[in-house]
Every structure is written in C-alpha cells, then in structure tokens.
Design an enzyme around this catalytic site. Structure first.
Site, short mmCIF file in Angstrom:
data_model
loop_
_atom_site.label_atom_id
_atom_site.label_comp_id
_atom_site.label_asym_id
_atom_site.label_seq_id
_atom_site.Cartn_x
_atom_site.Cartn_y
_atom_site.Cartn_z
N LYS A 59 82.10 51.33 -4.08
CA LYS A 59 81.85 50.88 -2.71
C LYS A 59 83.15 50.39 -2.07
O LYS A 59 83.44 50.68 -0.91
CB LYS A 59 80.78 49.77 -2.71
CG LYS A 59 79.40 50.30 -3.05
CD LYS A 59 78.37 49.22 -3.36
CE LYS A 59 77.05 49.88 -3.78
NZ LYS A 59 76.01 48.95 -4.19
N GLN A 103 75.41 42.66 -5.44
CA GLN A 103 74.97 43.79 -6.25
C GLN A 103 73.76 43.41 -7.11
O GLN A 103 73.72 42.36 -7.73
CB GLN A 103 76.15 44.25 -7.15
CG GLN A 103 75.87 45.51 -7.95
CD GLN A 103 75.68 46.76 -7.10
OE1 GLN A 103 76.19 46.87 -5.98
NE2 GLN A 103 74.94 47.72 -7.61
N ASP A 126 72.73 45.23 3.29
CA ASP A 126 71.71 45.83 2.41
C ASP A 126 70.35 45.89 3.10
O ASP A 126 69.43 46.52 2.59
CB ASP A 126 71.55 44.96 1.15
CG ASP A 126 72.21 45.59 -0.07
OD1 ASP A 126 72.36 46.82 -0.10
OD2 ASP A 126 72.55 44.83 -1.00
#
Ligand code: GUN
Length: 305
Positions: A59, A103, A126
C-alpha cells in the site's frame, strides 16, 4: 444438454489498476504543481503478521508511485486497545495526514469495531466508521470500503449491465459483503445476500447474473454454480498447502462465465487503487494541501472514469 462453451474474459485487474493509477498520479501532480502538499496516507500495523506487513508495504509503495506520501506506525502484538486508539487519535489530530488505515486483522483484545470508531470519519479511507457505513446505507456521499469500489469499477469497465440484473453476494462482512450489496442495489441490481446458513447456496448462485464470492472458503464456487454468461467476481484469498487460492474455481468458470476475476491480479490491485482514490478524495474533501482554492474536485471525473 450442457451449455455451449463461451468466450470468458479473465479480468486483468492489474491493467485496469495501472490505468486508473496513472490518472490519480496526474491529479496528484496537478495539486503539487499548484503549490499544495501531496495527499498523505497513514498506515498502522499492530503485531508482526508477515502477510499484513507485506500488505502495508504494498500500500505504501502504491502511494509513492502516484506521488502520495505515506507514514507507517507499528505497534507490538502486546499493544492494548487503548494504545492503538491513542495512535489513531494522534493521526486524527495531525493536519498533515489525510487518510488512516489500521491493517486488519488486529490481535486478540483489540476490537476492530472500537478502532474503526476511533478513526476520524473524514480520514476513514477503509470506510469502516459507523458514520461512513451509515452514509452508504442512506445513499449519501462518504468514504466507501475499497474492495467494493474496486469491484464496481471492474463491472463498469467490462460493461456488465447492472440495472435489473440479479446479483448474488456470498458473504456478509462489513468490509466487502454488506457494502458491495448496497452499491449493487444503488445501481438498480436486485441483490440476494448469502451466508453460511443459506439454504441451497448452489441453487441461489445459479440464478445470478453477477456473482460476488467473498467468504474465504477455498474454491467454493464451481462450474455448476455458475449461470452461463454470469459475471463472476472472486474476492476470497485463502492459503491451501502454501498456495493462495480464491473462493472460485477459476479454471472451471472459464467457458461458462462472461467475465471472471482471477484470485491473483484480479480484485486485489483494484482494492489498493481505490485506497489511493479514497485518500485523494479525503484530502480534497477536507480541503487539505495547504492552499485553499487550488483544491477542486475537477480531476474527479477523469480519475473516477
Ligand atoms: N486486511 C485485509 N484487507 C484489508 C483492508 O481492506 N483494510 C484493512 N484495514 N485491513 C485489511
């Protein structure tokens, strides 16, 4: 009689991702040329799961390639929920950070829902904060989880008709199943959501014009679950004997489906691309960058097309 074999397009998610990332890179370059700082994504890793460490590296690498900044915060496996939330709080208050991604999975004792709620909704790239989940439910603008956004791009790119289509989603997670069902419904598909208690799962799947498999059960979807001409999207990634496999037996879908995403270079590169898109959107919506007036959303049309 078995159906006539048909031409199946095996989706090249990497090629589509590369095309969109070029447009994002152009949009970032325009911001920087206008005197603004580039967008910045903060990634938080708790523990030392090698797969998660590799994902966040990917990422950050993707950020760098489109000219965005990224910062990484690592906490030990022993970190408490309070300690994780303290890091998130600091990033919330940091005006130089536009997007925050913690994460998953998190270690035992750290509740993903508590962490998601701690993230500033305007930096929630997210799309997991209850406020963004609510906006999606209500059809209002907000940040949407990356994998569902990537799936919608794939369907759009391959001109899969959505209006009136029957879409079947296997899996009801907050990060894929529920949001993709809402996006498909918003696009006027008729959506059936399936899960571990669904009766006659194979029969329901056989009725699908669009089939999204997001449960993490290796090769669950086989040839006789697929309606000829269906668009099949495989989101699952599981490890079987050291190899990564998806929720769809891809080889058996070829010759039946209209399109199928492979478990490598399928949805994955699009998820990261939508993370970049969300970071740019968060940056713009927050009016970040350091020069008001230079930050318009006029690039959105090209970046989103
Ligand atoms: N772990 C696996 N996929 C994801 C994702 O999309 N977001 C986060 N935060 N963690 C993940």
């Amino acid at each position: 009689m078995p159906p006539e074999p048909r031409q199946t397009v095996v989706v090249d998610g990497l090629a589509l991702a590369t095309e969109i990332r070029q447009r994002l890179a152009d949009a970032v370059a325009r911001q920087v040329a206008a005197g603004c700082r580039p967008p910045c994504l903060a990634v938080v890793l708790v523990g030392n799961d090698p797969a998660s460490a590799s994902y966040i590296k990917g990422k950050q690498r993707a950020c760098g390639r489109v000219g965005m900044d990224s910062v990484e915060h690592r906490l030990p496996d022993s970190a408490s929920e309070t300690e994780v939330i303290e890091v998130v709080d600091r990033l919330n208050r940091d005006a130089g950070v536009d997007g925050i991604l913690v994460q998953l999975p998190l270690p035992k004792g750290v509740r993903p829902t508590a962490v998601a709620e701690a993230v500033d909704p305007t930096k929630d790239v997210d799309g997991l904060h209850p406020m963004n989940a609510g906006y999606l439910l209500l059809g209002q603008p907000g940040l949407v989880p990356c994998t569902p956004l990537g799936i919608m791009k794939i369907l759009e790119h391959h001109a899969i008709p959505l209006e009136g289509a029957h879409a079947v989603v296997i899996g009801r997670s907050a990060i894929v199943g529920k949001p993709i069902a809402l996006l498909l419904q918003r696009a006027n598909a008729t959506v059936t959501m399936c899960h571990s208690r669904t009766r006659d799962l194979a029969g329901v799947c056989r009725e699908a014009d669009i089939l999204v498999a997001a449960v993490g059960v290796p090769r669950l979807v086989k040839a006789d679950w697929i309606q000829p001409g269906a668009a099949v999207i495989d989101v699952g990634v599981s490890e079987v004997n050291g190899a990564l496999v998806g929720d769809v037996d891809t080889e058996s879908a070829v010759g039946i489906a209209s399109i199928v995403t492979p478990h490598r270079r399928g949805v994955g590169p699009m998820t990261i691309t939508m993370l970049l898109q969300n970071t740019l959107d968060a940056y713009r919506r927050r009016g970040a960058g350091g020069r008001s007036g230079a930050l318009t959303s006029d690039d959105d049309a090209s970046a989103r097309s």
